[in-house]
Design an enzyme around this catalytic site. Structure first.
Site, short mmCIF file in Angstrom:
data_model
loop_
_atom_site.label_atom_id
_atom_site.label_comp_id
_atom_site.label_asym_id
_atom_site.label_seq_id
_atom_site.Cartn_x
_atom_site.Cartn_y
_atom_site.Cartn_z
N LYS A 25 -12.67 -57.60 -40.29
CA LYS A 25 -13.79 -57.99 -39.41
C LYS A 25 -14.64 -56.80 -39.00
CE LYS A 25 -11.38 -59.33 -35.88
NZ LYS A 25 -9.98 -59.10 -36.16
N ARG A 83 -11.10 -64.11 -28.12
CA ARG A 83 -9.76 -64.16 -28.70
C ARG A 83 -8.90 -65.24 -28.07
NH1 ARG A 83 -9.58 -58.68 -30.62
NH2 ARG A 83 -7.71 -58.20 -31.80
N ARG A 96 -2.94 -48.16 -42.34
CA ARG A 96 -4.27 -47.73 -41.89
C ARG A 96 -4.22 -46.41 -41.11
NH1 ARG A 96 -7.99 -51.74 -38.43
NH2 ARG A 96 -6.29 -51.68 -36.94
N ARG A 121 -3.43 -45.52 -35.62
CA ARG A 121 -3.69 -46.12 -34.31
C ARG A 121 -2.35 -46.47 -33.67
NH1 ARG A 121 -8.07 -50.93 -34.64
NH2 ARG A 121 -6.49 -52.03 -33.44
N ARG A 153 1.08 -58.52 -32.88
CA ARG A 153 -0.34 -58.88 -32.87
C ARG A 153 -0.58 -60.14 -33.70
NH1 ARG A 153 -2.46 -53.32 -34.84
NH2 ARG A 153 -4.49 -54.28 -35.12
P1 ADP Z 1 -7.49 -55.79 -34.33
O1 ADP Z 1 -8.49 -56.84 -34.59
O2 ADP Z 1 -7.29 -54.88 -35.50
O3 ADP Z 1 -6.22 -56.27 -33.70
P2 ADP Z 1 -9.02 -54.75 -32.07
O4 ADP Z 1 -9.52 -53.39 -32.10
O5 ADP Z 1 -9.98 -55.88 -32.11
O6 ADP Z 1 -8.01 -54.78 -33.27
O7 ADP Z 1 -8.09 -54.96 -30.77
C1 ADP Z 1 -7.04 -54.10 -30.46
C2 ADP Z 1 -6.34 -54.57 -29.17
O8 ADP Z 1 -7.29 -54.57 -28.07
C3 ADP Z 1 -5.79 -55.99 -29.19
O9 ADP Z 1 -4.50 -56.06 -29.76
C4 ADP Z 1 -5.80 -56.34 -27.69
O10 ADP Z 1 -4.71 -55.77 -27.00
C5 ADP Z 1 -7.06 -55.67 -27.19
N1 ADP Z 1 -8.22 -56.57 -27.23
C6 ADP Z 1 -9.35 -56.40 -27.99
N2 ADP Z 1 -10.20 -57.43 -27.81
C7 ADP Z 1 -9.61 -58.29 -26.95
C8 ADP Z 1 -9.96 -59.55 -26.39
N3 ADP Z 1 -11.12 -60.15 -26.70
N4 ADP Z 1 -9.10 -60.15 -25.51
C9 ADP Z 1 -7.95 -59.56 -25.19
N5 ADP Z 1 -7.52 -58.39 -25.69
C10 ADP Z 1 -8.34 -57.74 -26.56
#
Ligand code: ADP
Ligand code: ZN
Length: 213
Positions: A13, A88, A127, A160, A171
């Site tokens: 994404k 999310r 990654r 990360r 996750r």
């Molecule tokens: P990925 O899509 O690779 O899991 P992101 O960078 O989008 O990574 O998100 C990393 C972390 O940040 C998530 O696992 C969560 O803990 C937090 N996070 C990001 N966006 C949200 C959201 N919209 N609601 C709740 N937690 C979020």
């Protein structure tokens, strides 16, 4: 144009979002990036979010909704934006709909990315990212030319903290439980377009652009 990118972690994404942002000249709003920046800067938000993120859990809805509402108000979003990693949860989606309603904006599409569980685990646990410029690498398929140094900027290339195998598995569970219901939510509104996330970055990008035009 307003787009939402939906899909499990590791489906690409963020990568597609960056390309689309350049192509349409609108900003990408990544809640994950905003949170990671806050962690780097050790702000109050960052300290709070880190506990959730390192375990692969979601940051509470009210925190996230607050962040996004502040961000979309900014001038660069006047011609639209691309949401990456938000919403999310159904609660976040409802809050966004409510916001659109109030300000008179309309969501165009939700682009959904699908990839097998094995591929996701392989991509995420392999990654690496540059701490300085954010460029991403993969131990298996796209390693930096010099060990742990970014090809572009010479920055330190690291894993990360939420890309360890245990956190990745959590996750994915959290995705199934909390985020997957958004598929149905947006399909019922006629907004969902699903893409196979297995191809090359360029192939997927071409398919999306073709779909949107
Ligand atoms: P990925 O899509 O690779 O899991 P992101 O960078 O989008 O990574 O998100 C990393 C972390 O940040 C998530 O696992 C969560 O803990 C937090 N996070 C990001 N966006 C949200 C959201 N919209 N609601 C709740 N937690 C979020
Ligand atoms: Zn770099």
């Amino acid at each position: 144009m307003i787009l939402i990118l939906l899909g499990a972690p590791g489906t690409g994404k963020g990568t597609q979002g960056n390309l689309l942002a350049t192509h349409y000249n609108i900003p990408k709003i990544s809640t994950g990036e905003i949170l990671r920046e806050a962690i780097e800067k050790k702000t109050e938000l960052g300290n709070k979010a880190k506990k959730y993120m390192d375990l692969g859990n979601l940051v509470p809805d009210d925190v996230i909704i607050g962040i996004v509402k502040e961000r979309v108000k900014e001038k660069d979003c006047l011609n639209g934006c691309i949401f990456d990693g938000f919403p999310r949860t159904v609660k976040q989606a409802e809050a966004l709909d409510e916001y659109f309603e109030i300000v008179g904006l309309k969501l165009d599409y939700v682009l959904e990315f699908k990839l097998s569980r094995n591929k996701i685990i392989e991509r995420l646990t392999g990654r690496l990212v540059c701490r300085n410029c954010g460029k991403d690498y993969n131990i298996i398929s796209k390693a930096p030319a010099t060990d742990k140094k970014c090809d572009d900027c010479g920055g330190e290339v690291v894993q990360r903290s939420d890309d360890t195998e245990a956190t990745v598995k959590n996750r994915l569970l959290v995705y199934e439980e909390k985020t997957k219901p958004l598929e149905k939510y947006y399909r019922s509104k006629g907004k969902l377009a699903t893409f196979d996330a297995e191809g090359t970055i360029q192939e997927i990008q071409d398919k999306i652009i073709q779909f949107l035009s």
